[in-house]
Design a protein around this motif. Structure first.
Motif, PDB file in Angstrom:
ATOM      1  N   ALA A  39       0.827  -1.210   0.000  1.00 48.15           N
ATOM      2  CA  ALA A  39       0.000   0.000   0.000  1.00 48.15           C
ATOM      3  C   ALA A  39       0.862   1.261   0.000  1.00 48.15           C
ATOM      4  O   ALA A  39       1.930   1.316   0.609  1.00 48.15           O
ATOM      5  CB  ALA A  39      -0.919   0.003   1.216  1.00 48.15           C
ATOM      6  N   ILE A  40       0.376   2.278  -0.690  1.00 50.59           N
ATOM      7  CA  ILE A  40       0.996   3.606  -0.648  1.00 50.59           C
ATOM      8  C   ILE A  40       0.855   4.161   0.768  1.00 50.59           C
ATOM      9  O   ILE A  40      -0.190   4.018   1.408  1.00 50.59           O
ATOM     10  CB  ILE A  40       0.300   4.537  -1.659  1.00 50.59           C
ATOM     11  CG1 ILE A  40       0.560   4.053  -3.093  1.00 50.59           C
ATOM     12  CG2 ILE A  40       0.734   5.981  -1.484  1.00 50.59           C
ATOM     13  CD1 ILE A  40      -0.308   4.738  -4.134  1.00 50.59           C
ATOM     14  N   VAL A  41       1.914   4.775   1.256  1.00 55.42           N
ATOM     15  CA  VAL A  41       1.875   5.431   2.564  1.00 55.42           C
ATOM     16  C   VAL A  41       1.911   6.938   2.344  1.00 55.42           C
ATOM     17  O   VAL A  41       2.832   7.467   1.706  1.00 55.42           O
ATOM     18  CB  VAL A  41       3.058   4.988   3.448  1.00 55.42           C
ATOM     19  CG1 VAL A  41       3.044   5.752   4.773  1.00 55.42           C
ATOM     20  CG2 VAL A  41       3.000   3.482   3.702  1.00 55.42           C
ATOM     21  N   LEU A  42       0.900   7.622   2.860  1.00 57.87           N
ATOM     22  CA  LEU A  42       0.793   9.069   2.687  1.00 57.87           C
ATOM     23  C   LEU A  42       1.429   9.818   3.849  1.00 57.87           C
ATOM     24  O   LEU A  42       1.439   9.342   4.983  1.00 57.87           O
ATOM     25  CB  LEU A  42      -0.682   9.480   2.575  1.00 57.87           C
ATOM     26  CG  LEU A  42      -1.487   8.872   1.430  1.00 57.87           C
ATOM     27  CD1 LEU A  42      -2.928   9.374   1.496  1.00 57.87           C
ATOM     28  CD2 LEU A  42      -0.866   9.211   0.085  1.00 57.87           C
ATOM     29  N   HIS A 101      -5.899   7.189  -4.495  1.00 60.27           N
ATOM     30  CA  HIS A 101      -5.286   7.950  -3.406  1.00 60.27           C
ATOM     31  C   HIS A 101      -5.325   9.444  -3.737  1.00 60.27           C
ATOM     32  O   HIS A 101      -5.355   9.828  -4.911  1.00 60.27           O
ATOM     33  CB  HIS A 101      -3.840   7.508  -3.177  1.00 60.27           C
ATOM     34  CG  HIS A 101      -2.952   7.710  -4.371  1.00 60.27           C
ATOM     35  ND1 HIS A 101      -2.889   6.803  -5.407  1.00 60.27           N
ATOM     36  CD2 HIS A 101      -2.090   8.707  -4.706  1.00 60.27           C
ATOM     37  CE1 HIS A 101      -2.033   7.220  -6.321  1.00 60.27           C
ATOM     38  NE2 HIS A 101      -1.540   8.378  -5.918  1.00 60.27           N
ATOM     39  N   ILE A 107       3.890  11.474  -0.680  1.00 60.67           N
ATOM     40  CA  ILE A 107       3.968  10.019  -0.768  1.00 60.67           C
ATOM     41  C   ILE A 107       5.236   9.599  -0.020  1.00 60.67           C
ATOM     42  O   ILE A 107       6.348   9.794  -0.502  1.00 60.67           O
ATOM     43  CB  ILE A 107       4.027   9.532  -2.225  1.00 60.67           C
ATOM     44  CG1 ILE A 107       2.829  10.059  -3.026  1.00 60.67           C
ATOM     45  CG2 ILE A 107       4.107   8.014  -2.283  1.00 60.67           C
ATOM     46  CD1 ILE A 107       1.505   9.518  -2.603  1.00 60.67           C
ATOM     47  N   ASP A 110       6.017   4.750  -1.971  1.00 62.88           N
ATOM     48  CA  ASP A 110       5.216   4.489  -3.161  1.00 62.88           C
ATOM     49  C   ASP A 110       4.763   3.040  -3.165  1.00 62.88           C
ATOM     50  O   ASP A 110       5.364   2.173  -2.530  1.00 62.88           O
ATOM     51  CB  ASP A 110       6.033   4.785  -4.422  1.00 62.88           C
ATOM     52  CG  ASP A 110       5.164   5.277  -5.563  1.00 62.88           C
ATOM     53  OD1 ASP A 110       3.928   5.116  -5.473  1.00 62.88           O
ATOM     54  OD2 ASP A 110       5.705   5.821  -6.537  1.00 62.88           O
ATOM     55  N   TYR A 113      -1.270   0.593  -4.652  1.00 59.39           N
ATOM     56  CA  TYR A 113      -2.664   0.849  -4.293  1.00 59.39           C
ATOM     57  C   TYR A 113      -2.724   1.575  -2.957  1.00 59.39           C
ATOM     58  O   TYR A 113      -1.746   1.671  -2.206  1.00 59.39           O
ATOM     59  CB  TYR A 113      -3.452  -0.465  -4.214  1.00 59.39           C
ATOM     60  CG  TYR A 113      -3.057  -1.341  -3.040  1.00 59.39           C
ATOM     61  CD1 TYR A 113      -3.755  -1.290  -1.842  1.00 59.39           C
ATOM     62  CD2 TYR A 113      -1.964  -2.201  -3.126  1.00 59.39           C
ATOM     63  CE1 TYR A 113      -3.380  -2.075  -0.752  1.00 59.39           C
ATOM     64  CE2 TYR A 113      -1.596  -2.987  -2.049  1.00 59.39           C
ATOM     65  CZ  TYR A 113      -2.302  -2.924  -0.870  1.00 59.39           C
ATOM     66  OH  TYR A 113      -1.918  -3.691   0.203  1.00 59.39           O
ATOM     67  N   TYR A 114      -3.917   2.116  -2.679  1.00 64.04           N
ATOM     68  CA  TYR A 114      -4.165   2.792  -1.403  1.00 64.04           C
ATOM     69  C   TYR A 114      -5.624   2.546  -1.028  1.00 64.04           C
ATOM     70  O   TYR A 114      -6.502   2.516  -1.902  1.00 64.04           O
ATOM     71  CB  TYR A 114      -3.914   4.290  -1.526  1.00 64.04           C
ATOM     72  CG  TYR A 114      -4.217   5.074  -0.260  1.00 64.04           C
ATOM     73  CD1 TYR A 114      -3.324   5.057   0.803  1.00 64.04           C
ATOM     74  CD2 TYR A 114      -5.387   5.808  -0.139  1.00 64.04           C
ATOM     75  CE1 TYR A 114      -3.596   5.757   1.973  1.00 64.04           C
ATOM     76  CE2 TYR A 114      -5.667   6.520   1.022  1.00 64.04           C
ATOM     77  CZ  TYR A 114      -4.770   6.489   2.073  1.00 64.04           C
ATOM     78  OH  TYR A 114      -5.035   7.178   3.227  1.00 64.04           O
ATOM     79  N   HIS A 115      -5.873   2.343   0.254  1.00 66.60           N
ATOM     80  CA  HIS A 115      -7.247   2.213   0.741  1.00 66.60           C
ATOM     81  C   HIS A 115      -7.413   3.133   1.940  1.00 66.60           C
ATOM     82  O   HIS A 115      -6.675   3.025   2.926  1.00 66.60           O
ATOM     83  CB  HIS A 115      -7.561   0.765   1.131  1.00 66.60           C
ATOM     84  CG  HIS A 115      -9.030   0.480   1.194  1.00 66.60           C
ATOM     85  ND1 HIS A 115      -9.716  -0.125   0.171  1.00 66.60           N
ATOM     86  CD2 HIS A 115      -9.956   0.755   2.150  1.00 66.60           C
ATOM     87  CE1 HIS A 115     -10.993  -0.227   0.487  1.00 66.60           C
ATOM     88  NE2 HIS A 115     -11.167   0.296   1.703  1.00 66.60           N
ATOM     89  N   ASP A 116      -8.362   4.049   1.836  1.00 63.36           N
ATOM     90  CA  ASP A 116      -8.604   5.013   2.902  1.00 63.36           C
ATOM     91  C   ASP A 116      -8.930   4.258   4.193  1.00 63.36           C
ATOM     92  O   ASP A 116      -9.821   3.402   4.218  1.00 63.36           O
ATOM     93  CB  ASP A 116      -9.780   5.915   2.509  1.00 63.36           C
ATOM     94  CG  ASP A 116      -9.905   7.126   3.422  1.00 63.36           C
ATOM     95  OD1 ASP A 116     -10.008   6.928   4.654  1.00 63.36           O
ATOM     96  OD2 ASP A 116      -9.922   8.254   2.913  1.00 63.36           O
ATOM     97  N   THR A 125     -12.775   2.052  -2.076  1.00 66.55           N
ATOM     98  CA  THR A 125     -12.266   3.239  -1.402  1.00 66.55           C
ATOM     99  C   THR A 125     -12.585   4.492  -2.222  1.00 66.55           C
ATOM    100  O   THR A 125     -13.075   4.424  -3.347  1.00 66.55           O
ATOM    101  CB  THR A 125     -10.750   3.112  -1.170  1.00 66.55           C
ATOM    102  OG1 THR A 125     -10.326   4.142  -0.269  1.00 66.55           O
ATOM    103  CG2 THR A 125      -9.977   3.227  -2.476  1.00 66.55           C
TER     104      THR A 125
END
Length: 524
Positions: A39-42, A101, A107, A110, A113-116, A125
């Protein structure tokens, strides 16, 4: 929607309706699988330099307040929350390009994908997009309009005279506190925008002298905040994006090929997988992929090229074969060693009513997004073996184009019934409907062997020759002047066993009746 229950269901279903092909013996891959596909980390939220307010301030700083007053919204930064696949498809049918996202956050890591975190993991999402200011929002889909934006390429910039929009963009980055994101490496001019270009390549150790080959027809995307650009690579892997950038974009490969096929899935409801390539210079990035590269990126790229080349080989001036449907949907499972061509995306139905334990699982998978082809690559560790597996299943897809979904249902039912009963998936020639399986697998193993030998300048490998349906019949016909297109022409929905196939070939090529009978009779 990274559901473990879905992955379990998929493995069950596609492990049942599969080709039990052995492929090639290869050494186990020993490279580090540092995939970067998590997962992408914000990080923190950033001030969007393309907001109307920031662009107005940048124009006023460089020119006059009169010019700044003419800056008006060209695009809206929005997000949607579709409740199901139907709503997601509705957005896509409107031409909306979606990201899972937000575009105005750092970011930190990287990924693909990303899920809120505020949205249940089993739900779709938030989907982020940039739409024209006059976009007609679909009724009934939850939507939030986040910000009014100004993108110079979407405005009537002639009304603003000789404004240097690269300079304005760079100034907007400074005003918004994003000056550190500007890319000054490509130009001595601090505001110089550049159209990204480059080449995406892959190495097949046993082809082309081990020199890089283009990753063909794959989509390259990049964005900086709400500014996006997309282009397809050409056959040799070269691309040029249509917009210029002053800052460093984030690049990614989207495996939705210009030929129409897709390689998925990134998350369940997305048609095409995404491989993030990270942030790069605004002049563009070039990437060379090999078997020691990231595992997912390597196998997606090999499958992409194998399928792209297959469509080319179907051409009239080559093998003159009926191609698969244009929009074939392909899933790759690295945890399976079997593959299948179920063609669910094109109307087949998995009738598993004779085994209730599987039926609801199958219905669940079909309801979400049925694939056409599943590729089990657990035992495929190099380019050759992945290529061989992919073209085998594409051969089945060409057969499907000739006979249609109803015929295909019978073949899939036959294979599943055998698998559920604990038999070899291909059964034996004494079983009802075994003839449908025989003509299907004869063709797929023969063409796999032919295309493999063509690519690698190999002698007949004998792929599949140990099975009771004898694909070497076609190999023998091949040596007597038959081309793959000639053989495939004999395939239609009336051909349901080997005898019927022989008769059809004799009807099509009466002047070669003796040769056809001799070769078929050799294996009866």
């Amino acid at each position: 929607m990274k559901s473990e229950s879905f992955l379990f269901a998929s493995c069950l279903i596609f492990g049942l309706c599969s080709c039990q092909k052995n492929g090639f013996e290869t050494e186990r891959f020993q490279g580090d699988d540092q995939s970067g596909h998590e997962a992408i980390v914000l990080g923190r939220q950033l001030d969007n330099p393309y907001s109307v307010e920031n662009v107005k301030s940048a124009v006023a700083s460089l020119y006059s307040t009169k010019a700044a007053s003419q800056i008006q919204c060209t695009d809206k930064y929005v997000r949607f929350l579709p409740k199901d696949k139907e709503e997601l498809d509705m957005l896509k049918s409107c031409g909306v390009h979606l990201l899972d996202h937000p575009m105005d956050f750092e970011i930190l890591r990287d990924g693909d994908y990303y899920h809120d975190p505020e949205i249940d993991s089993e739900q779709i999402t938030w989907q982020y997009a940039v739409v024209p200011k006059d976009f007609s929002f679909p009724q009934g889909i939850e939507c939030q309009q986040l910000q009014d934006c100004f993108l110079a390429e979407n405005s009537n910039t002639k009304a603003l005279g000789d404004v240097d929009w690269d300079a304005v963009e760079a100034e907007a980055f400074r005003i918004s506190g994003n000056e550190n994101l500007l890319d000054l490496s490509s130009s001595t001019k601090a505001s110089g925008g550049v159209q990204p270009s480059g080449r995406i390549t892959i190495i097949d150790d046993d082809y082309n002298g081990g020199q890089p080959l283009g990753v063909s027809g794959v989509r390259v995307e990049c964005n900086v905040f709400v500014k996006f650009a997309r282009a397809y690579t050409d056959r040799d892997g070269y691309y040029t994006l249509p917009k210029s950038f002053t800052s460093k974009p984030r690049y990614r490969l989207v495996f939705l090929n210009e030929k129409g096929f897709s390689i998925g899935l990134n998350t369940i409801l997305y048609r095409a997988s995404v491989s993030g390539l990270g942030k790069g210079e605004n002049r563009g990035i070039s990437v060379t992929i090999n078997k020691d590269s990231d595992r997912k990126l390597f196998r997606r790229s090999v499958v992409n090229n194998a399928v792209y080349d297959y469509y080319l080989r179907c051409a009239q001036d080559d093998l003159n074969m009926t191609p698969p449907p244009d929009d074939v949907s392909i899933w790759i499972f690295d945890g399976l060693n079997v593959s299948s061509t179920v063609m669910l995306h094109h109307g087949t139905v998995l009738d598993l009513s004779m085994a209730n334990i599987y039926y609801q699982i199958a219905a669940f998978v079909i309801k979400l997004l049925g694939p056409d082809i599943t590729l089990g690559t657990m035992d495929c560790k190099d380019y050759q073996s992945i290529y061989s597996t992919a073209v085998h299943e594409m051969a089945h897809a060409s057969h499907f184009s000739k006979v249609g979904a109803k015929y295909w249902d019978s073949m899939i039912y036959y294979i599943i019934k055998n698998a559920i009963s604990g038999k070899d998936a291909y059964g034996d020639e004494s079983q009802e409907n075994s003839g449908i399986c025989a003509v299907g697998e004869m063709w797929a193993y023969y063409l796999e062997n032919r295309l493999y030998c063509d690519r690698y300048a190999a002698e007949n490998t004998g792929i599949g020759s140990g099975y009771w349906f004898h694909p070497q019949i076609f190999t023998a016909l091949d040596t007597r002047g038959f081309e793959p297109g000639d053989i495939l022409n004999a395939y239609d929905s009336t051909v349901k066993d080997v005898g019927g196939l022989k008769e059809k070939l004799v009807d099509l090529f009466p002047n070669k009746k003796t040769i056809i009978n001799q070769i078929f009779n050799r294996y009866e």
